[in-house]
Design a protein around this motif. Sequence first.
Motif, PDB file in Angstrom:
ATOM      1  N   CYS A  40       0.849  -1.204   0.000  1.00 17.16           N
ATOM      2  CA  CYS A  40       0.000   0.000   0.000  1.00 17.16           C
ATOM      3  C   CYS A  40       0.882   1.251   0.000  1.00 17.16           C
ATOM      4  O   CYS A  40       1.787   1.379   0.824  1.00 17.16           O
ATOM      5  CB  CYS A  40      -0.906   0.022   1.227  1.00 17.16           C
ATOM      6  SG  CYS A  40      -2.349  -1.029   1.007  1.00 17.16           S
ATOM      7  N   CYS A 221      -7.422  -0.119  -3.822  1.00 17.02           N
ATOM      8  CA  CYS A 221      -6.330  -1.100  -3.719  1.00 17.02           C
ATOM      9  C   CYS A 221      -6.756  -2.461  -4.258  1.00 17.02           C
ATOM     10  O   CYS A 221      -5.944  -3.165  -4.857  1.00 17.02           O
ATOM     11  CB  CYS A 221      -5.823  -1.192  -2.287  1.00 17.02           C
ATOM     12  SG  CYS A 221      -4.730   0.190  -1.883  1.00 17.02           S
ATOM     13  N   HIS A 246      -8.859  -1.016   6.343  1.00 13.83           N
ATOM     14  CA  HIS A 246      -8.462  -1.034   4.931  1.00 13.83           C
ATOM     15  C   HIS A 246      -8.294  -2.446   4.364  1.00 13.83           C
ATOM     16  O   HIS A 246      -8.931  -2.811   3.380  1.00 13.83           O
ATOM     17  CB  HIS A 246      -7.185  -0.209   4.765  1.00 13.83           C
ATOM     18  CG  HIS A 246      -6.762  -0.017   3.354  1.00 13.83           C
ATOM     19  ND1 HIS A 246      -7.630   0.357   2.365  1.00 13.83           N
ATOM     20  CD2 HIS A 246      -5.551  -0.148   2.745  1.00 13.83           C
ATOM     21  CE1 HIS A 246      -6.973   0.460   1.216  1.00 13.83           C
ATOM     22  NE2 HIS A 246      -5.711   0.140   1.423  1.00 13.83           N
ATOM     23  N   GLU A 250     -10.534  -4.716   1.869  1.00 20.22           N
ATOM     24  CA  GLU A 250      -9.980  -5.190   0.587  1.00 20.22           C
ATOM     25  C   GLU A 250     -10.281  -6.675   0.383  1.00 20.22           C
ATOM     26  O   GLU A 250     -10.618  -7.106  -0.718  1.00 20.22           O
ATOM     27  CB  GLU A 250      -8.464  -5.002   0.573  1.00 20.22           C
ATOM     28  CG  GLU A 250      -8.017  -3.732  -0.090  1.00 20.22           C
ATOM     29  CD  GLU A 250      -6.506  -3.743  -0.280  1.00 20.22           C
ATOM     30  OE1 GLU A 250      -5.988  -4.610  -1.000  1.00 20.22           O
ATOM     31  OE2 GLU A 250      -5.844  -2.889   0.328  1.00 20.22           O
TER      32      GLU A 250
HETATM   33 ZN    ZN Z   1      -4.047   0.093   0.171  1.00 22.88          ZN
END
Ligand code: ZN
Length: 481
Positions: A40, A221, A246, A250
């Motif tokens: 990331c 992402c 996050h 994802e």
């Molecule tokens: Zn990310």
Amino acid sequence: MEEDRAPSRAGGLVRLHNTLGRRIVDYAPLETGHYRLYTCGPTVYNVVHIGNLRTFVFEDVLRRHLLARGDRVTQVMNLTDVDDKTIRGAQEAGVSLTEFTAKYVDAFFRDIARLNVDPAERYPKATDHVPEMIDIIHRLQERGHTYESEGSVYFRIATFPEYGKLSGIDLKQTRRGERVADDEYEKEDVKDFALWKAAKPGETSWPSPWGEGRPGWHVECSAMSMKYLGEHFDIHTGAVDNIFPHHENEIAQSEGATGHRFVEVWLHAEHLVVDGEKMSKSKGNFYTLDDVLARRDDPAAVRYLLLSVPYRKKLNFTWETLAGAAAAVERIRSAAVRISEVVSAGTPAKPGAFPAEQRAALFRSEFASGMDDDLNTPEALAALFNFLRQVNAAIDEGSLDSDGARVAEGALGFADRVLGVLPKAPEVLPAEIEERIFARNDARRRRDFAEADRIRDELSARGIVLEDTPGGTRWKKASAV
Ligand code: ZN
Ligand code: AMP
């Protein structure tokens, strides 16, 4: 510095701590000898701080270690150039989103280059991948994972029974249908999250089947990793604050869209802290690389400090620990200079010489096995300093011959492929070279051509080439010839 390839351990196992399942795994990549790695990247609404850089250096060390094993690495690092923070920043500055983020993208590349972070294969920008994000949201919609509300689209976490498997959050706390529109929120707020956000007046937006809007941070992402690495790949990294929400989100988005596993191994670096508190842009307790270098202009020392603490331990930044790192780098550098002097001196082998081959082989295997053990940098560095102590002692007593020095140089180069703290070319000080050129010109005036040639050869052995011009003698590094 002579660089030397490790005997290839490609295809073998690396021991890593997988956040998914919270356990150590002995891992081999899905495709033999080829790691697909997603890291990331920065949110480009400000210059990065040294906490962010700790994570980027950890990822660089991981990359370099896999390459040093003889494996191939395809690394993708995204640039988050649209999210709540970048949009707010652009609005406050009264400029377009692109204009606002461009300077922070440049600053990011400058900072990682100063810390000798090797470039990833790709740095995709979120704003260049909106169609791919819309495509994932579509797929999620078809599989019944979403609902719409006033032009925004949300992921319904109740449709993904494995939600929480990465972070271990307690889903019982959640109330069905409660949702959160912010990109960042705390564990206490585990809720349905936004995949697509309806445009607000004045915000940058893109057309979509749900009207004008923009993607949520998390789906960025998922889209960029799967586009460049495939829908199932090896390693995904970040710092611990990325675990929830996050990376949890994802996984839900990617596995919800594809119906199969997304990533094999999740690695998370602990935070860099100041006075026990996480360094963060929002708290304002942060140092940029410029702040640090203004006090100690030694990027290699900063890099060393960031990598010397195991990535799963908190790193408490202080000026004292930075001074300690600078001293350690100096020990490595001065040993490298001493070793290269023995290489240049052409010292012949004699009985009782330092057993360089054997010691270097032992050192290489200790260094590599430390790194193979979940990137245990202190263990690898201990092996390095032990080896350098032996080599320094051999130089002191005159038992290191030039062949042995070449072997030691190769072993040091092998370690530095991962550490990245030594200068790329042999370190020679311009003042010292000028002094030798002066002595050579003096010899030529005295018509002592033998001495003049000797000095030329001595410099040439150190990688310095002399050119006699009508304007005087000039020098350059051999590699640049
Ligand atoms: Zn990310
Ligand atoms: P951001 O620009 O906030 O998206 O962060 C970029 C990367 O730095 C992410 O992987 C974060 O998890 C990581 N990060 C943020 N703060 C810290 C910190 N204090 N120490 C280490 N890594 C951090």
